[in-house]
Design a protein around this motif. Structure first.
Motif, short mmCIF file in Angstrom:
data_model
loop_
_atom_site.label_atom_id
_atom_site.label_comp_id
_atom_site.label_asym_id
_atom_site.label_seq_id
_atom_site.Cartn_x
_atom_site.Cartn_y
_atom_site.Cartn_z
N LEU A 31 4.32 5.56 -14.93
CA LEU A 31 3.36 6.28 -14.10
C LEU A 31 3.45 7.79 -14.34
O LEU A 31 2.51 8.52 -14.02
CB LEU A 31 3.60 5.99 -12.61
N GLY A 60 -2.29 2.72 -12.79
CA GLY A 60 -1.94 2.69 -11.37
C GLY A 60 -2.95 1.95 -10.52
O GLY A 60 -2.58 1.26 -9.56
N ALA A 64 -1.97 -1.45 -8.19
CA ALA A 64 -2.26 -1.53 -6.75
C ALA A 64 -3.18 -2.70 -6.44
O ALA A 64 -3.00 -3.40 -5.44
CB ALA A 64 -2.87 -0.22 -6.27
N ILE A 218 -8.64 3.21 -3.33
CA ILE A 218 -7.77 4.06 -4.15
C ILE A 218 -8.59 5.11 -4.88
O ILE A 218 -8.21 6.29 -4.96
CB ILE A 218 -6.97 3.20 -5.15
N THR A 277 4.80 3.25 5.10
CA THR A 277 3.62 3.96 4.61
C THR A 277 3.65 5.42 5.06
O THR A 277 3.33 6.32 4.28
CB THR A 277 2.34 3.28 5.14
N THR A 280 6.30 7.32 2.91
CA THR A 280 5.83 7.56 1.54
C THR A 280 4.72 8.59 1.52
O THR A 280 4.63 9.41 0.61
CB THR A 280 5.34 6.24 0.92
N GLU A 401 5.18 -3.33 -1.56
CA GLU A 401 4.84 -2.40 -2.65
C GLU A 401 3.44 -1.83 -2.48
O GLU A 401 3.20 -0.65 -2.79
CB GLU A 401 4.95 -3.12 -3.99
N THR A 402 2.51 -2.62 -1.98
CA THR A 402 1.15 -2.13 -1.77
C THR A 402 1.12 -1.04 -0.71
O THR A 402 0.39 -0.05 -0.84
CB THR A 402 0.22 -3.30 -1.36
N ASN A 404 3.46 1.05 -0.10
CA ASN A 404 3.97 2.26 -0.74
C ASN A 404 2.90 2.91 -1.63
O ASN A 404 2.78 4.14 -1.67
CB ASN A 404 5.21 1.94 -1.57
N GLU A 405 2.14 2.06 -2.35
CA GLU A 405 1.06 2.59 -3.20
C GLU A 405 0.03 3.34 -2.35
O GLU A 405 -0.39 4.45 -2.69
CB GLU A 405 0.38 1.44 -3.95
N ALA A 409 -0.73 7.36 -2.34
CA ALA A 409 -2.07 7.84 -2.68
C ALA A 409 -2.66 8.68 -1.56
O ALA A 409 -3.26 9.75 -1.80
CB ALA A 409 -2.98 6.66 -3.00
#
Length: 520
Positions: A31, A60, A64, A218, A277, A280, A401-402, A404-405, A409
């Motif tokens: 990334l 990325g 996601a 996103i 979330t 992050t 993980e989603t 965190n993505e 973002a």
């Protein structure tokens, strides 16, 4: 009748953990390394502006968009099998990216890397759930796994810089090939296989709806970070939210959904995802401004700026070592809330940064902030996968993980926009722009990078540069205030919503109050 304690992991499981940590580290590295290679590949492939955006973003985006689908697929066909398929695909796509002969070929290869990368993270985390059944061992394992992400994010720019100085731009993609080969060779011997024995077929319509929900959101968030508020942002968010509603409604109607919506009623799952979330969001948004500050205010090269990220990485690694020790004595909710309070203190230090004299304060603040984020990162991930049934660990890992993505973002977009707004406000009233032509004044008033370029072209640009750096520093301080407030909200949520959650993800009943009868 006392219940037998869960089996403890042995040497084989810890060696397998080391193997699983390598692909997780590489996904994060990929990334970051591409951004360093952009000038070199642009000179070689001559992509259009639109093609360059797709080259940098599609990896990325597809990670996601496919995380939850791939996590659920692993629950159905086998997590080890999916991991090995993804490793082979990632290695092949890395080679195709390295030797791409056109912009179109590189975009296609990066898209394949994104889809393959989406199989790696939920597969590795869900396999850890299957290998480490003891609560304390699992917390330690996840802390070490999370450490691989931090190392990957920190050394990515450093490794990329070294490779670009010695080889061609494609070399940055080949770093992962030996690791994927190692995973393919060692995986069948070290890793257990697990799949849900009663899982139904993967619902393809749910996968399409999820992709149609995630990608526009996103994209819209990215447009907010780049261009600010506009009609394209609104349209993207409306489309994404509309498909998200359709996705949720379909999951509720299916006997075997892509992800069980009832999991979100469990506080250890739903509330922890929200707290993660939040954490992050703050950290990613601030890191963007910190890197710009080091390079554009202090004049450090990208490589030297990357070196100054290492103390923050060291602080996070120390925190990851301490979290399992503390988790055996302190409930997760209290430990996560305490960590966020420490982070808020670190972010508060960053509000004291002052122009070119704030270097030490900034580095200290980032280290304290990073150390405090380790409890929500490690314990939060542990709680999420522990709260889900073992048969749904893949989907639960993907949800983690989603979150965190999305948090990252949103942090980049919203906190980045706050800093940009303060910078533009400060520059709009500056007299240093009055003597410039319209294009130069617009560039200098828009971003600090633009002001640096304009000042370098002027015979006496020192005053403009100082004004721009001061305006950017003001933006960093205001952004830190906003981030600190958000982190404090996360700390309160963790303390309240997770106060009765144990390390296994189950709620711990409050101790009953006994009242002794008093004889009259």
């Amino acid at each position: 009748m006392t219940q037998d304690p869960p089996p403890r992991a042995g040497a084989k499981e810890w060696i397998a953990l080391a193997v699983l940590s390598l692909p997780a580290m590489l996904v994060i590295m990929d990334l970051t390394v591409l951004h360093l290679a952009v000038p070199h590949l642009s000179a070689d492939l001559s992509p259009t502006a639109s093609q360059l955006l797709w080259i940098t973003d599609i990896y990325g985006f597809l990670i996601a968009g496919f995380l939850i689908t791939m996590g659920s697929l692993g629950d159905r066909i086998g997590r080890r099998r999916l991991l090995l398929i993804g490793a082979a695909g990632f290695g092949l796509a890395s080679v195709l990216s390295a030797y791409a002969t056109s912009a179109e070929m590189l975009i296609a290869a990066r898209a394949l890397m994104g889809i393959a990368g989406a199989t790696l993270m939920p597969s590795t985390l869900s396999l850890i759930r299957n290998m480490f059944h003891d609560d304390r061992q699992r917390t330690t394992a996840i802390s070490l796994w999370m450490m691989s992400f931090m190392v990957g994010g920190s050394i990515g720019p450093l490794v990329g810089g070294v490779l670009l100085e010695a080889f061609w731009w494609g070399s940055v993609f080949l770093v992962g090939v030996p690791v994927m080969v190692l995973l393919l060779v060692a995986g069948p011997f070290l890793l257990p296989e697990y799949r849900d024995p009663v899982a139904g077929r993967l619902d393809l319509l749910s996968a399409v709806l999820l992709l149609a929900a995630v990608l526009p959101v996103i994209y819209g968030v990215k447009k907010l970070a780049e261009d600010g508020f506009g009609w394209l942002l609104v349209a993207s968010l409306v489309v994404g939210v509309g498909f998200a509603v359709l996705f949720v409604r379909r999951q509720r109607s299916l006997d075997d959904p892509l992800i069980d919506m009832e999991l979100f009623r469990n506080r250890a799952f739903g509330a922890t995802l929200g707290v993660m979330t939040t954490a992050t969001f703050a950290m990613m948004g601030l890191n963007l401004l910190v890197m710009q500050y080091l390079q554009l205010v202090h004049g450090l090269s990208p490589f030297r700026a990357g070196l100054w990220v290492l103390p923050m990485t060291g602080a996070m690694m120390l925190g990851m070592i301490l979290v399992p020790l503390l988790a055996s004595r302190v409930r997760p909710g209290r430990l996560i809330a305490g960590g966020l309070l420490v982070s808020a203190a670190g972010v508060g230090l960053m509000t004291q940064v002052g122009g070119s004299s704030g270097f030490g304060v900034l580095i200290t603040g980032t280290c304290v902030m990073a150390a405090g984020f380790t409890p929500p990162a490690a314990l939060g991930t542990d709680l999420v996968i522990s709260a889900a049934p073992p048969s749904k660990a893949g989907a639960a890992s993907a949800a983690s993980e989603t979150s965190n993505e999305f948090g990252g973002a949103l942090g980049l977009a919203i906190l980045g926009s706050v800093g940009t707004a303060v910078y533009r406000s400060g520059m709009s009233s500056s007299s240093d722009l009055s003597g410039l032509d319209a294009s130069a004044a617009e560039a200098a008033g828009d971003t600090l990078a633009g002001a640096v370029a304009v000042a370098a072209a002027l015979p006496d640009g020192a005053a403009l540069l100082t004004t721009a750096q001061d305006a950017f520093t003001d933006g960093l301080r205001v952004t830190a205030v906003v981030a600190a407030a958000i982190v404090l909200v996360g700390a309160v949520l963790a303390a309240v919503l997770l106060r009765r959650v144990g390390v296994s993800g189950a709620e711990v009943a409050p101790q009953p109050t006994t009242v002794e009868a008093v004889a009259p």
